[in-house]
Design a protein around this motif. Structure first.
Motif, PDB file in Angstrom:
ATOM      1  N   LYS A  12     -19.641   8.508  31.237  1.00 36.84           N
ATOM      2  CA  LYS A  12     -18.193   9.656  31.917  1.00 36.84           C
ATOM      3  C   LYS A  12     -17.608   9.378  30.899  1.00 36.84           C
ATOM      4  CE  LYS A  12     -18.506   8.411  36.415  1.00 36.84           C
ATOM      5  NZ  LYS A  12     -17.439   8.275  38.363  1.00 36.84           N
ATOM      6  N   GLY A  13     -18.072   9.800  29.884  1.00 39.72           N
ATOM      7  CA  GLY A  13     -17.543   9.767  27.970  1.00 39.72           C
ATOM      8  C   GLY A  13     -16.913   9.169  27.892  1.00 39.72           C
ATOM      9  N   LYS A  14     -16.924   7.552  28.573  1.00 39.00           N
ATOM     10  CA  LYS A  14     -16.338   6.108  27.733  1.00 39.00           C
ATOM     11  C   LYS A  14     -17.009   5.670  27.184  1.00 39.00           C
ATOM     12  CE  LYS A  14     -12.449   6.793  30.762  1.00 39.00           C
ATOM     13  NZ  LYS A  14     -11.014   5.672  31.395  1.00 39.00           N
ATOM     14  N   VAL A  15     -16.548   4.671  26.181  1.00 42.10           N
ATOM     15  CA  VAL A  15     -18.014   3.823  25.662  1.00 42.10           C
ATOM     16  C   VAL A  15     -17.454   2.290  26.722  1.00 42.10           C
ATOM     17  CG1 VAL A  15     -18.450   2.687  23.394  1.00 42.10           C
ATOM     18  CG2 VAL A  15     -17.305   4.411  23.106  1.00 42.10           C
ATOM     19  N   LEU A  16     -18.382   1.956  26.624  1.00 39.86           N
ATOM     20  CA  LEU A  16     -18.793   0.191  27.163  1.00 39.86           C
ATOM     21  C   LEU A  16     -19.717  -0.328  26.413  1.00 39.86           C
ATOM     22  CD1 LEU A  16     -19.071   1.581  30.860  1.00 39.86           C
ATOM     23  CD2 LEU A  16     -16.733   1.125  29.987  1.00 39.86           C
ATOM     24  N   ILE A  17     -19.047  -1.813  26.714  1.00 38.02           N
ATOM     25  CA  ILE A  17     -20.135  -2.519  25.874  1.00 38.02           C
ATOM     26  C   ILE A  17     -20.570  -3.293  26.996  1.00 38.02           C
ATOM     27  CG2 ILE A  17     -19.925  -4.514  25.009  1.00 38.02           C
ATOM     28  CD1 ILE A  17     -17.665  -2.561  24.057  1.00 38.02           C
ATOM     29  N   ASP A  18     -21.640  -3.082  27.339  1.00 39.48           N
ATOM     30  CA  ASP A  18     -22.076  -3.288  28.643  1.00 39.48           C
ATOM     31  C   ASP A  18     -23.279  -5.330  28.559  1.00 39.48           C
ATOM     32  OD1 ASP A  18     -22.310  -2.970  31.532  1.00 39.48           O
ATOM     33  OD2 ASP A  18     -25.257  -2.902  31.364  1.00 39.48           O
ATOM     34  N   ILE A  19     -22.711  -6.299  29.543  1.00 40.95           N
ATOM     35  CA  ILE A  19     -23.315  -7.892  28.976  1.00 40.95           C
ATOM     36  C   ILE A  19     -23.930  -8.212  30.455  1.00 40.95           C
ATOM     37  CG2 ILE A  19     -23.238  -9.983  28.668  1.00 40.95           C
ATOM     38  CD1 ILE A  19     -20.177  -9.438  27.235  1.00 40.95           C
ATOM     39  N   ARG A  20     -25.468  -7.167  30.585  1.00 39.65           N
ATOM     40  CA  ARG A  20     -25.950  -8.163  31.490  1.00 39.65           C
ATOM     41  C   ARG A  20     -27.046  -8.613  31.541  1.00 39.65           C
ATOM     42  NH1 ARG A  20     -24.130  -5.689  35.779  1.00 39.65           N
ATOM     43  NH2 ARG A  20     -22.764  -4.172  34.630  1.00 39.65           N
ATOM     44  N   GLU A  21     -27.400  -8.800  33.316  1.00 39.78           N
ATOM     45  CA  GLU A  21     -28.837 -10.254  33.016  1.00 39.78           C
ATOM     46  C   GLU A  21     -29.481  -9.066  33.396  1.00 39.78           C
ATOM     47  OE1 GLU A  21     -29.289 -13.053  36.726  1.00 39.78           O
ATOM     48  OE2 GLU A  21     -28.716 -14.315  34.823  1.00 39.78           O
ATOM     49  N   ARG A  43     -30.910 -11.421  29.012  1.00 37.60           N
ATOM     50  CA  ARG A  43     -29.365 -11.265  28.726  1.00 37.60           C
ATOM     51  C   ARG A  43     -29.279 -11.236  27.983  1.00 37.60           C
ATOM     52  NH1 ARG A  43     -26.727 -17.070  30.916  1.00 37.60           N
ATOM     53  NH2 ARG A  43     -26.493 -16.462  32.979  1.00 37.60           N
ATOM     54  N   PHE A  44     -28.367  -9.433  28.029  1.00 39.01           N
ATOM     55  CA  PHE A  44     -28.539  -8.680  26.506  1.00 39.01           C
ATOM     56  C   PHE A  44     -27.170  -7.359  26.755  1.00 39.01           C
ATOM     57  CE2 PHE A  44     -32.906  -8.119  27.904  1.00 39.01           C
ATOM     58  CZ  PHE A  44     -33.790  -8.335  26.970  1.00 39.01           C
ATOM     59  N   VAL A  45     -26.414  -6.907  25.213  1.00 38.06           N
ATOM     60  CA  VAL A  45     -25.423  -6.302  25.374  1.00 38.06           C
ATOM     61  C   VAL A  45     -25.609  -5.181  24.831  1.00 38.06           C
ATOM     62  CG1 VAL A  45     -23.420  -6.500  24.006  1.00 38.06           C
ATOM     63  CG2 VAL A  45     -24.104  -8.882  24.878  1.00 38.06           C
ATOM     64  N   ASN A  46     -25.183  -4.041  25.377  1.00 35.47           N
ATOM     65  CA  ASN A  46     -25.268  -2.853  25.368  1.00 35.47           C
ATOM     66  C   ASN A  46     -24.066  -2.016  25.118  1.00 35.47           C
ATOM     67  OD1 ASN A  46     -26.872  -0.693  25.646  1.00 35.47           O
ATOM     68  ND2 ASN A  46     -27.205  -0.377  27.887  1.00 35.47           N
ATOM     69  N   VAL A  47     -24.373  -0.744  24.468  1.00 34.93           N
ATOM     70  CA  VAL A  47     -23.164  -0.322  24.252  1.00 34.93           C
ATOM     71  C   VAL A  47     -23.790   0.744  24.651  1.00 34.93           C
ATOM     72  CG1 VAL A  47     -21.959   1.014  21.718  1.00 34.93           C
ATOM     73  CG2 VAL A  47     -22.590  -1.392  22.137  1.00 34.93           C
ATOM     74  N   ARG A  48     -23.175   1.599  25.165  1.00 36.64           N
ATOM     75  CA  ARG A  48     -23.257   2.649  26.121  1.00 36.64           C
ATOM     76  C   ARG A  48     -21.699   3.334  26.496  1.00 36.64           C
ATOM     77  NH1 ARG A  48     -23.218   2.921  31.392  1.00 36.64           N
ATOM     78  NH2 ARG A  48     -22.379   0.893  32.488  1.00 36.64           N
ATOM     79  N   GLU A  49     -22.142   4.534  26.469  1.00 38.39           N
ATOM     80  CA  GLU A  49     -21.372   6.049  27.076  1.00 38.39           C
ATOM     81  C   GLU A  49     -21.698   5.931  28.384  1.00 38.39           C
ATOM     82  OE1 GLU A  49     -19.286   9.933  26.068  1.00 38.39           O
ATOM     83  OE2 GLU A  49     -21.118   9.684  24.488  1.00 38.39           O
ATOM     84  N   GLY A  95     -34.223   5.000  21.703  1.00 37.39           N
ATOM     85  CA  GLY A  95     -33.245   5.486  20.804  1.00 37.39           C
ATOM     86  C   GLY A  95     -31.654   4.108  21.779  1.00 37.39           C
ATOM     87  N   GLU A  96     -32.033   4.053  23.430  1.00 36.18           N
ATOM     88  CA  GLU A  96     -31.318   3.855  24.299  1.00 36.18           C
ATOM     89  C   GLU A  96     -31.787   2.246  23.233  1.00 36.18           C
ATOM     90  OE1 GLU A  96     -32.447   3.728  27.948  1.00 36.18           O
ATOM     91  OE2 GLU A  96     -32.133   5.565  27.935  1.00 36.18           O
ATOM     92  N   ASP A  97     -32.457   1.402  22.699  1.00 35.55           N
ATOM     93  CA  ASP A  97     -32.522   0.064  22.909  1.00 35.55           C
ATOM     94  C   ASP A  97     -31.848  -0.022  21.238  1.00 35.55           C
ATOM     95  OD1 ASP A  97     -34.440  -0.682  24.589  1.00 35.55           O
ATOM     96  OD2 ASP A  97     -35.955  -0.509  23.697  1.00 35.55           O
ATOM     97  N   GLU A  98     -31.722   1.365  20.364  1.00 35.53           N
ATOM     98  CA  GLU A  98     -31.209   1.530  19.240  1.00 35.53           C
ATOM     99  C   GLU A  98     -29.279   0.502  19.786  1.00 35.53           C
ATOM    100  OE1 GLU A  98     -30.047   4.543  16.711  1.00 35.53           O
ATOM    101  OE2 GLU A  98     -31.612   5.037  17.092  1.00 35.53           O
ATOM    102  N   HIS A  99     -29.236  -0.034  20.639  1.00 35.95           N
ATOM    103  CA  HIS A  99     -27.802  -0.595  20.717  1.00 35.95           C
ATOM    104  C   HIS A  99     -27.460  -1.301  22.318  1.00 35.95           C
ATOM    105  CE1 HIS A  99     -26.043   3.477  18.815  1.00 35.95           C
ATOM    106  NE2 HIS A  99     -26.372   3.900  19.547  1.00 35.95           N
ATOM    107  N   LYS A 100     -28.881  -1.657  21.743  1.00 43.76           N
ATOM    108  CA  LYS A 100     -29.141  -3.232  23.065  1.00 43.76           C
ATOM    109  C   LYS A 100     -29.688  -4.112  21.844  1.00 43.76           C
ATOM    110  CE  LYS A 100     -31.480  -3.363  27.150  1.00 43.76           C
ATOM    111  NZ  LYS A 100     -33.402  -2.927  27.653  1.00 43.76           N
ATOM    112  N   PHE A 101     -28.462  -5.310  22.151  1.00 46.67           N
ATOM    113  CA  PHE A 101     -28.777  -6.813  21.656  1.00 46.67           C
ATOM    114  C   PHE A 101     -28.847  -7.950  22.518  1.00 46.67           C
ATOM    115  CE2 PHE A 101     -26.031  -3.835  19.481  1.00 46.67           C
ATOM    116  CZ  PHE A 101     -26.132  -3.246  18.569  1.00 46.67           C
TER     117      PHE A 101
END
Length: 109
Positions: free
Chosen positions: A61-70, A53-59, A41-47
């Motif tokens: 504290k109730g806010k949607v974040l776009i995480d670009i991380r090594e 390096r990956f881009v991950n869309v996650r929630e 389910g987590e990998d569904e939103h990981k690119f």
């Protein structure tokens, strides 16, 4: 007389322990399935944008974040590292707005 064929000879310890081992294996399998389904389910939103390096869309504290991380490898798993940035949806939209300008700047180099 025993009701199960597995317990015919009670003097043999291997027959007695078999049901416990089967139960432990089935519990272990269920545990692996539940953890892999949550990861799925987590990998569904990981690119992936590169090998580490990956881009991950996650929630968070109730806010949607776009995480670009090594990421780094530890114990056969890819884990998020310290290097990266989390963008709010507003910041992500602003980045998309300036994308053409960034592309033009890249061409000048």
């Amino acid at each position: 007389m025993p009701k199960s064929k597995e317990f015919i000879d009670s003097s043999d310890d291997s027959d007695v322990e078999r049901p416990k081992a089967k139960k432990a294996k089935s519990q272990e399998k269920k545990s692996k399935e539940s953890s892999s389904s949550s990861k799925k389910g987590e990998d569904e939103h990981k690119f992936e944008i590169s090998r580490t390096r990956f881009v991950n869309v996650r929630e968070f504290k109730g806010k949607v974040l776009i995480d670009i991380r090594e990421y780094y490898e530890a114990g056969g798993e890819m884990k998020p590292g310290k290097k990266g940035i989390s963008l709010s949806v507003d910041q992500w939209n602003k980045l998309k707005e300036v994308m053409d300008d960034v592309d033009e700047s890249i061409k000048q180099f």
